[in-house]
Design a protein around this motif. Structure first.
Motif, PDB file in Angstrom:
ATOM      1  N   ARG A  78       0.815  -1.213   0.000  1.00  0.00           N
ATOM      2  CA  ARG A  78       0.000   0.000   0.000  1.00  0.00           C
ATOM      3  C   ARG A  78       0.851   1.266   0.000  1.00  0.00           C
ATOM      4  NH1 ARG A  78      -4.683  -0.951   4.297  1.00  0.00           N
ATOM      5  NH2 ARG A  78      -5.373   1.010   3.361  1.00  0.00           N
ATOM      6  N   ARG A  79       2.181   1.115   0.145  1.00  0.00           N
ATOM      7  CA  ARG A  79       3.073   2.284   0.194  1.00  0.00           C
ATOM      8  C   ARG A  79       4.179   2.210  -0.865  1.00  0.00           C
ATOM      9  NH1 ARG A  79       3.278   6.802   2.431  1.00  0.00           N
ATOM     10  NH2 ARG A  79       5.141   6.555   3.651  1.00  0.00           N
ATOM     11  N   ARG A  80       4.068   1.302  -1.828  1.00  0.00           N
ATOM     12  CA  ARG A  80       5.121   1.164  -2.841  1.00  0.00           C
ATOM     13  C   ARG A  80       5.221   2.367  -3.769  1.00  0.00           C
ATOM     14  NH1 ARG A  80       4.371  -5.111  -3.955  1.00  0.00           N
ATOM     15  NH2 ARG A  80       5.557  -5.834  -2.153  1.00  0.00           N
ATOM     16  N   HIS A  81       4.272   3.257  -3.719  1.00  0.00           N
ATOM     17  CA  HIS A  81       4.324   4.492  -4.511  1.00  0.00           C
ATOM     18  C   HIS A  81       5.157   5.577  -3.821  1.00  0.00           C
ATOM     19  CE1 HIS A  81       1.319   5.380  -1.495  1.00  0.00           C
ATOM     20  NE2 HIS A  81       1.409   6.663  -1.819  1.00  0.00           N
ATOM     21  N   ALA A  82       5.634   5.280  -2.608  1.00  0.00           N
ATOM     22  CA  ALA A  82       6.330   6.279  -1.796  1.00  0.00           C
ATOM     23  C   ALA A  82       7.740   5.815  -1.449  1.00  0.00           C
ATOM     24  CB  ALA A  82       5.538   6.548  -0.514  1.00  0.00           C
ATOM     25  N   ALA A  83       8.597   6.797  -1.204  1.00  0.00           N
ATOM     26  CA  ALA A  83       9.974   6.518  -0.792  1.00  0.00           C
ATOM     27  C   ALA A  83      10.410   7.599   0.182  1.00  0.00           C
ATOM     28  CB  ALA A  83      10.904   6.499  -2.006  1.00  0.00           C
ATOM     29  N   ASN A  84      11.407   7.276   0.977  1.00  0.00           N
ATOM     30  CA  ASN A  84      11.986   8.223   1.923  1.00  0.00           C
ATOM     31  C   ASN A  84      13.413   8.506   1.494  1.00  0.00           C
ATOM     32  OD1 ASN A  84      13.544   8.795   4.672  1.00  0.00           O
ATOM     33  ND2 ASN A  84      11.415   9.411   4.893  1.00  0.00           N
ATOM     34  N   LEU A  85      13.813   9.772   1.558  1.00  0.00           N
ATOM     35  CA  LEU A  85      15.159  10.116   1.114  1.00  0.00           C
ATOM     36  C   LEU A  85      15.977  10.723   2.228  1.00  0.00           C
ATOM     37  CD1 LEU A  85      16.209  13.274   0.323  1.00  0.00           C
ATOM     38  CD2 LEU A  85      14.176  13.128  -1.040  1.00  0.00           C
ATOM     39  N   GLY A  86      17.290  10.613   2.054  1.00  0.00           N
ATOM     40  CA  GLY A  86      18.245  11.250   2.946  1.00  0.00           C
ATOM     41  C   GLY A  86      19.460  11.656   2.139  1.00  0.00           C
ATOM     42  N   MET A  87      20.145  12.707   2.583  1.00  0.00           N
ATOM     43  CA  MET A  87      21.303  13.156   1.828  1.00  0.00           C
ATOM     44  C   MET A  87      22.247  13.964   2.713  1.00  0.00           C
ATOM     45  SD  MET A  87      19.528  16.071  -0.571  1.00  0.00           S
ATOM     46  CE  MET A  87      21.045  16.668  -1.243  1.00  0.00           C
ATOM     47  N   ALA A  88      23.482  14.063   2.255  1.00  0.00           N
ATOM     48  CA  ALA A  88      24.490  14.876   2.938  1.00  0.00           C
ATOM     49  C   ALA A  88      25.513  15.336   1.909  1.00  0.00           C
ATOM     50  CB  ALA A  88      25.176  14.069   4.041  1.00  0.00           C
ATOM     51  N   VAL A  89      26.065  16.511   2.163  1.00  0.00           N
ATOM     52  CA  VAL A  89      27.134  17.075   1.340  1.00  0.00           C
ATOM     53  C   VAL A  89      28.284  17.403   2.274  1.00  0.00           C
ATOM     54  CG1 VAL A  89      27.807  19.020  -0.141  1.00  0.00           C
ATOM     55  CG2 VAL A  89      25.529  17.999  -0.374  1.00  0.00           C
ATOM     56  N   ALA A  90      29.503  17.147   1.834  1.00  0.00           N
ATOM     57  CA  ALA A  90      30.686  17.433   2.642  1.00  0.00           C
ATOM     58  C   ALA A  90      30.645  18.882   3.119  1.00  0.00           C
ATOM     59  CB  ALA A  90      31.948  17.172   1.827  1.00  0.00           C
ATOM     60  N   GLN A  91      31.007  19.092   4.377  1.00  0.00           N
ATOM     61  CA  GLN A  91      30.940  20.432   4.956  1.00  0.00           C
ATOM     62  C   GLN A  91      31.725  21.448   4.129  1.00  0.00           C
ATOM     63  OE1 GLN A  91      32.141  19.048   8.935  1.00  0.00           O
ATOM     64  NE2 GLN A  91      30.313  20.063   9.703  1.00  0.00           N
ATOM     65  N   SER A  92      32.865  21.064   3.631  1.00  0.00           N
ATOM     66  CA  SER A  92      33.705  21.992   2.871  1.00  0.00           C
ATOM     67  C   SER A  92      33.139  22.296   1.490  1.00  0.00           C
ATOM     68  CB  SER A  92      35.113  21.420   2.725  1.00  0.00           C
ATOM     69  OG  SER A  92      35.090  20.243   1.936  1.00  0.00           O
ATOM     70  N   ARG A  93      32.100  21.570   1.078  1.00  0.00           N
ATOM     71  CA  ARG A  93      31.557  21.726  -0.269  1.00  0.00           C
ATOM     72  C   ARG A  93      30.105  22.194  -0.279  1.00  0.00           C
ATOM     73  NH1 ARG A  93      34.712  19.515  -4.170  1.00  0.00           N
ATOM     74  NH2 ARG A  93      33.437  20.942  -5.388  1.00  0.00           N
ATOM     75  N   GLN A  94      29.598  22.612   0.868  1.00  0.00           N
ATOM     76  CA  GLN A  94      28.217  23.067   0.929  1.00  0.00           C
ATOM     77  C   GLN A  94      28.067  24.432   0.271  1.00  0.00           C
ATOM     78  OE1 GLN A  94      26.825  22.554   4.967  1.00  0.00           O
ATOM     79  NE2 GLN A  94      27.032  20.348   4.826  1.00  0.00           N
ATOM     80  N   ALA A  95      26.852  24.747  -0.135  1.00  0.00           N
ATOM     81  CA  ALA A  95      26.498  26.012  -0.795  1.00  0.00           C
ATOM     82  C   ALA A  95      27.209  26.174  -2.136  1.00  0.00           C
ATOM     83  CB  ALA A  95      26.782  27.205   0.122  1.00  0.00           C
ATOM     84  N   GLN A  96      27.464  25.053  -2.824  1.00  0.00           N
ATOM     85  CA  GLN A  96      28.098  25.086  -4.146  1.00  0.00           C
ATOM     86  C   GLN A  96      27.227  24.410  -5.205  1.00  0.00           C
ATOM     87  OE1 GLN A  96      32.092  23.486  -3.872  1.00  0.00           O
ATOM     88  NE2 GLN A  96      32.553  24.708  -2.055  1.00  0.00           N
ATOM     89  N   GLY A  97      25.982  24.098  -4.850  1.00  0.00           N
ATOM     90  CA  GLY A  97      25.061  23.491  -5.805  1.00  0.00           C
ATOM     91  C   GLY A  97      25.094  21.976  -5.847  1.00  0.00           C
ATOM     92  N   ILE A  98      25.940  21.352  -5.042  1.00  0.00           N
ATOM     93  CA  ILE A  98      26.059  19.892  -5.055  1.00  0.00           C
ATOM     94  C   ILE A  98      24.776  19.250  -4.524  1.00  0.00           C
ATOM     95  CG2 ILE A  98      27.334  17.918  -4.121  1.00  0.00           C
ATOM     96  CD1 ILE A  98      29.829  19.844  -4.126  1.00  0.00           C
ATOM     97  N   GLY A  99      24.232  19.799  -3.449  1.00  0.00           N
ATOM     98  CA  GLY A  99      22.987  19.275  -2.896  1.00  0.00           C
ATOM     99  C   GLY A  99      21.852  19.349  -3.899  1.00  0.00           C
ATOM    100  N   ALA A 100      21.788  20.446  -4.644  1.00  0.00           N
ATOM    101  CA  ALA A 100      20.735  20.595  -5.655  1.00  0.00           C
ATOM    102  C   ALA A 100      20.887  19.549  -6.754  1.00  0.00           C
ATOM    103  CB  ALA A 100      20.768  22.000  -6.247  1.00  0.00           C
ATOM    104  N   GLN A 101      22.122  19.295  -7.187  1.00  0.00           N
ATOM    105  CA  GLN A 101      22.345  18.278  -8.221  1.00  0.00           C
ATOM    106  C   GLN A 101      21.976  16.893  -7.714  1.00  0.00           C
ATOM    107  OE1 GLN A 101      26.506  19.934  -9.223  1.00  0.00           O
ATOM    108  NE2 GLN A 101      25.907  18.778 -11.038  1.00  0.00           N
ATOM    109  N   LEU A 102      22.378  16.577  -6.495  1.00  0.00           N
ATOM    110  CA  LEU A 102      22.034  15.275  -5.913  1.00  0.00           C
ATOM    111  C   LEU A 102      20.530  15.124  -5.770  1.00  0.00           C
ATOM    112  CD1 LEU A 102      24.688  14.775  -3.109  1.00  0.00           C
ATOM    113  CD2 LEU A 102      24.126  13.111  -4.883  1.00  0.00           C
ATOM    114  N   LEU A 103      19.880  16.152  -5.253  1.00  0.00           N
ATOM    115  CA  LEU A 103      18.440  16.073  -5.033  1.00  0.00           C
ATOM    116  C   LEU A 103      17.702  15.904  -6.357  1.00  0.00           C
ATOM    117  CD1 LEU A 103      16.118  16.072  -3.059  1.00  0.00           C
ATOM    118  CD2 LEU A 103      16.151  18.578  -3.111  1.00  0.00           C
TER     119      LEU A 103
END
Length: 170
Positions: A78-103
Motif C-alpha cells: 500500500r506504500r510502494r508508490h512512496a519513498a523516503n530520502l536522505g542526503m548529505a554534502v561534505a561540509q567543505s563543499r556546501q552552498a556550491q550546488g552539489i545538494g541541488a544536483q544530488l536532489l
C-alpha cells in the motif's frame, strides 16, 4: 567554483568516501546517521544493496566523493508508490550546488525509473538551508514531529516534508 560534479550510483569502491562523509559532525548531526560510523558497515551495505534502495554519490573532478543521497522505496504494497530520502554534502563543499544536483538526480531516478509518486523526508526545523533546498525542488511541509530524534543530547523537532510527482500524461 565551476568544477564539474558527476552524479552516479554508489559502488562498493565508494564505501571509504561515504564513511568519510558521514564521519563529519555536520553529516551525522544533520541526518539520522549515528556518529562514528563503521567503514565495514558501509562496505557491507554497498556490497549487497537491496533493489528497493538507491544510493547515489557526487564525485568532483578530482575523483573525491563530496556528497551522497539515497532513497528507499517502501515495500508495503500500500506504500510502494512512496519513498523516503536522505542526503548529505561534505561540509567543505556546501552552498556550491552539489545538494541541488544530488536532489534532482534522486527526484528523477525515483519518479521516472522507480514509479515513486510521493517522496518523503524529515529535516530538522533549524536546518534553514536544507528546508530552502527542498522547497525549491517542490517539497512542502506537511507537519512537525516534536522531539523526533536525539541530536547531541537533546530531542529535536523535524519538519515532515513530501514532494508529489506531477501527473503524467497518458
Amino acid at each position: 567554483m565551476n568544477e564539474a560534479i558527476r552524479i552516479r550510483h554508489a559502488e562498493p569502491v565508494d564505501a571509504g568516501g561515504l564513511y568519510t562523509l558521514f564521519s563529519e559532525r555536520g553529516a551525522y548531526a544533520g541526518t539520522l546517521q549515528p556518529p562514528f560510523p563503521s567503514l565495514a558497515a558501509w562496505q557491507n551495505a554497498l556490497a549487497d544493496l537491496p533493489k528497493h534502495i538507491v544510493q547515489l554519490v557526487a564525485i568532483d573532478d578530482h575523483g573525491a566523493l563530496v556528497g551522497g543521497a539515497g532513497f528507499e522505496v517502501f515495500q508495503n504494497p500500500r506504500r510502494r508508490h512512496a519513498a523516503n530520502l536522505g542526503m548529505a554534502v561534505a561540509q567543505s563543499r556546501q552552498a556550491q550546488g552539489i545538494g541541488a544536483q544530488l536532489l534532482q538526480a534522486v527526484i528523477d531516478t525515483a519518479e521516472r525509473w522507480h514509479g515513486v509518486r510521493r517522496l518523503e523526508l524529515e529535516v530538522y526545523t533549524d536546518n534553514a538551508p536544507g528546508i530552502a533546498l527542498y522547497e525549491r525542488h517542490g517539497f512542502v511541509r506537511e507537519g512537525i514531529a516534536r522531539g523526533y530524534a536525539l541530536r547531541d543530547g537533546d530531542y529535536v523537532d523535524v519538519h515532515l516534508m513530501a514532494r508529489h510527482a506531477p501527473a503524467t500524461s497518458a
